[in-house]
Structure formats: C-alpha cells, structure tokens
Write an enzyme that holds these catalytic residues in place. Sequence first.
Site, PDB file in Angstrom:
ATOM      1  CB  CYS A  73      49.408  36.662  28.830  1.00 54.06           C
ATOM      2  SG  CYS A  73      48.987  38.101  27.822  1.00 54.06           S
ATOM      3  CG  HIS A 131      47.185  32.411  28.350  1.00 54.07           C
ATOM      4  ND1 HIS A 131      47.954  33.538  28.141  1.00 54.07           N
ATOM      5  CD2 HIS A 131      47.526  31.548  27.365  1.00 54.07           C
ATOM      6  CE1 HIS A 131      48.712  33.376  27.085  1.00 54.07           C
ATOM      7  NE2 HIS A 131      48.470  32.174  26.595  1.00 54.07           N
TER       8      HIS A 131
END
Length: 554
Positions: A73, A131
């Site tokens: 990610c 993130h």
Amino acid sequence: MRLISIWLGLWVALVWLGECQQDKPNVIVILVDDLGYNDLGVQGSDDVKSPHIDKLARDGVILTDGYAPHSFCGPSRSGLFSGIWPFRIGAAFNAPKDYWDNRVGLPLEYKTIPETMQEAGYKTYCVGKWHLGHSPGHHPKNRGYNGFFGFLKGSWNYLRSQEYDPELDDYDYIYRGFDRVNDIEYITDNFTDAAIGYIAKAKRLEKPFFLYLSYNAPHAPLISLPSDRDPTVSPDRRSYVAMIKSLDRGVERIRGYLEKAGLTENTVIMFSSDNGGHKHGAINEPLRDIKGSYYEGGLRVPWYITWPGTLQSGQTFKKLATHLDIYPTLENLAGVPENRKNPDLVGVDLIPFFRKVGQSAPEASGPTHPFIAFGGPNPEGISRGMIRQGRWKAVIHSTEEPELYDLRSDIGETTNIADNRPVKMQRLLNEWTEWNSKNIRPVYNRTRAPNPLRLQLSVVGDQLVTMTGMPISFEAIGSSIQGEAVTYFWETFIPVRVDEAIFRDVWTDGVTSTSRTASSISITYPSPGDYIVRVNIQTERWLLWEDVQIQVVL
C-alpha cells in the site's frame, strides 16, 4: 523597466491560467485497495458481478499490462503521488502512525499531483484512505488538497467512525478536513457520498476538479453489508465479493451524477488498484502470487481509463504502463507548460498512445518504456526486485539466484528459463543493477523511531484559572538528546479544535501574546471559556508538544 517586466509576467501567467481552464478536463482517480487481478467481471471472474466497473472499462481503455509502483500500500501510493519510484525516494515501507517524525510518509520535499493540479487552476479533493504519513506536514490538506474526507492510516473498520490504537493509547478518526466525523454508516458508501459532494461543489464553483477517490475496499477486515452478500458465492469469498459490489455501486452512482450534471464528456476517470490482491479472499489468476510479491500477482493490477467523447471506447492497451505515468499524464491534461512541469517525474504521458474518437491510429507509436523496474535496498542495503522488458521479466532475489520468465507464453511465471537464456538473463540483471544503483535505503522504518525531543510545560504560579483581560504566563523547557537546537511555537484553542491544532496553527482570534517563538509566553484572553495552551518544539525532523487546559472567567 523591472516593474513592467514583473507585471507583464504576471499578466501572461493569469492569461494562461484563464485560457487553459476553459478546456481543462476534470479528473477522477479511483484507487481501490488489494483488488485481485481476476476479481472483476471484465477481468474474467466467475463469481464477481461488477457491471458498472465493467462498463467503465469497456467505455474506454483497458490496460492489460499496467503495474502499481510497488507491491503493497504505502510505497505504491508514494510512487503514484510523487511520480517517482518508491525506492528512489526511500519510501520502502508502510508509514507507521507517527505524528512527530517528519520523515515518516511520502517525503515532504517532493511535489505531489494535487499540488501541481492546484497550481493549474483545479480544485483538488481527497476521499478515503491516505496512508502517506500522519505528521502535520503530511496531512492531505497540507499536501495539495482543498478538501479531505477519510482516514490517515492503512486500514479501517468499515462500520466505525473511530478506532482505538492500543499501542499509543490513542484513537484514529475519520476526518473531514481537520475535524472528526461521527456519522459513519458503511464507509464505502460514505466515501461515494463525499466524492459526489465534492464534485457538486466544484461544479458550483465553476472550476475543473481533481478527485482522488481512494476506496479501502476490499482491503481487510472483510466487513460487508448483508444486502450485498450473494448466497451463491462460496462462504470463504462471500464477504470479499460483497465489498466489491459496494465499489461497483459507487462507480455507478458517480457516473450517474456526472451524467446528470452534464460533466461526463469533460471528465477523465482512471480506475485501478494499489497493488495485487491479498490472501484474504482475492483471486489473482492467472498471475502468480499475491500482494507483497515481485511476481505478477503482487504488481500487475486492473487499470481502466475512460474519457467519453475523446478516447475511443473498446480499446485494449497491451504496452507497459505504470502508475508513475499518471502524474505526467495529468500534467498534460491540466495544460501545465513545459517550464512549469515537475522535473523529477520518470513516467510518460499515456494519452497519445490511445486512439481518440475520429482517429484511425494513436498519435504516439513504439514502446511506452524501454523497461519498467521495481524494488530496491532494505535497511541493510540488500536489494531485491524485478525488471520487465517487453515479453521478458527477471525476478531478482536477495539471496537466491535470479529467475527469468517469458510472460507472452507463461503469464503465470511457472517455468524459470534463466538457464536456457543466460545472455538475456544477464542483460536484464545488468539493466536492473544499473537502475537500482540510484535507489536509496529506506528513510523511515516499519516502526516508529524514538523521538529524541524532551519537553516540559508549566503555568507560572500554577495558575489554571484566570480572568478576562488578565495576562496568564506559561514556560516551557525543551531539549534534544541529540544536541539539536529546538524551536518553540505556541498555540491556544478551544478543546473541540484539538485535531485542527495537530495539523495546523489555530491561534485563537483576538488573543494577544508577548511572543510566539520564545520559550515563555503571556496570553490575555478577551472572553471567558475553556482553552488549551499548547507548546510545540521542533527540529528539522522532529516535533513534540505538550498541552495544559485553563479556564477563563469574567
């Protein structure tokens, strides 16, 4: 003469901005999370029904050989938003939750897509998973976005507005801008609602918009709505498949709103995944392996680009493409002049390689990239990764011998042919080694580094209650065990603005103080209430703060 030149330059810039904005397309980048390569109808799934995503794909270009910048990610998103290979900028790991270390996240010295789009006259909005760092400088609204609705960490419970973090004895929240959100129902649908709201806002402002819609579905935890579950799907896949149904519903609603608002033909939509499918329910067939791998299942992702009325529908694009191409593609769509373009970008503009309506062939021919490469060094300087050049792909391990595959005949990477083609293997290995020599070791680790700053805050005379119009004084003692000089910053705010205070300066209007940068401060409050006084200390890398709450009475 110099003044005339300045005014002339400003006039030219404003004319360029005004003229270009009239023709600039809106852009929506939809990035889903951990989607398996086979987990859409258009990708060949037997149990996923995704008619609206399938239609999005068929209405434009299907990129069969599109790659995420990394196999999981955070680094993948760092690559997408910086337009640079993640290991070239030291973003090798997912950023841990760290409010105090400016190095943790997408490095602050690199310009981002939304910053470029803002400069080009776009309204920019981020919805969903971030993130890319927790420190104040890393917040989406401090990295080029006019609006933000989402969460900062890497995963989320789909039914909650907040989550407890036992490691820090703290909570994570859904934010709108800098403020907490408390009315989450099912987060995938909430993200769709927010996305449509931002599109409507940009339309009212009569501005082109860039929307980054970062759904966290179908990332774990696998939480779905009962109404989305198909009883004919096997139990081990049922919730995962239901989460994709909610994504499909989101695409349907967004495209429906664009049509209703008359924005369809002037809006580019890109749909992709941040990396390969995870072990929790995903199917990556016919690709090998899963998220986290340098085999195809970790890196090759579904990817579709639609621009009705401009890009010819029904195209299948088989040349190499990477999410690093998104930044330069958007620069050109936004009309950024050559002398204003980001010089750090390594990708290419993909639009000339696609056939446009009324054209018999694309404007650009030949390969998009001589090769694409992935990977880099770990903290110990030991590297691994992969390189693809045309049909050939080499996988480079840290300790084992490298492998070679012919993806044209063996997309599943079942047969290592390195021994049969030693010259090809060596050439690819040399190419990757040369490319990797410019990568760097990670600038942050998987876990937080100890903060070297120390700080004590006190109220002079232990005075926690004061009167309006009467000054109240505070003192701080800050230091660094590394010997660095610290800089002091003071803030005062009402308690409900605590999150806003983390991410930006919220000095209360009307409050006067003797200093904003010294180690001590006196504050005079003109109105009663409860207030928090916060002192921040920082170095180039580190931040630390302490709070004290006081009461102001008449």
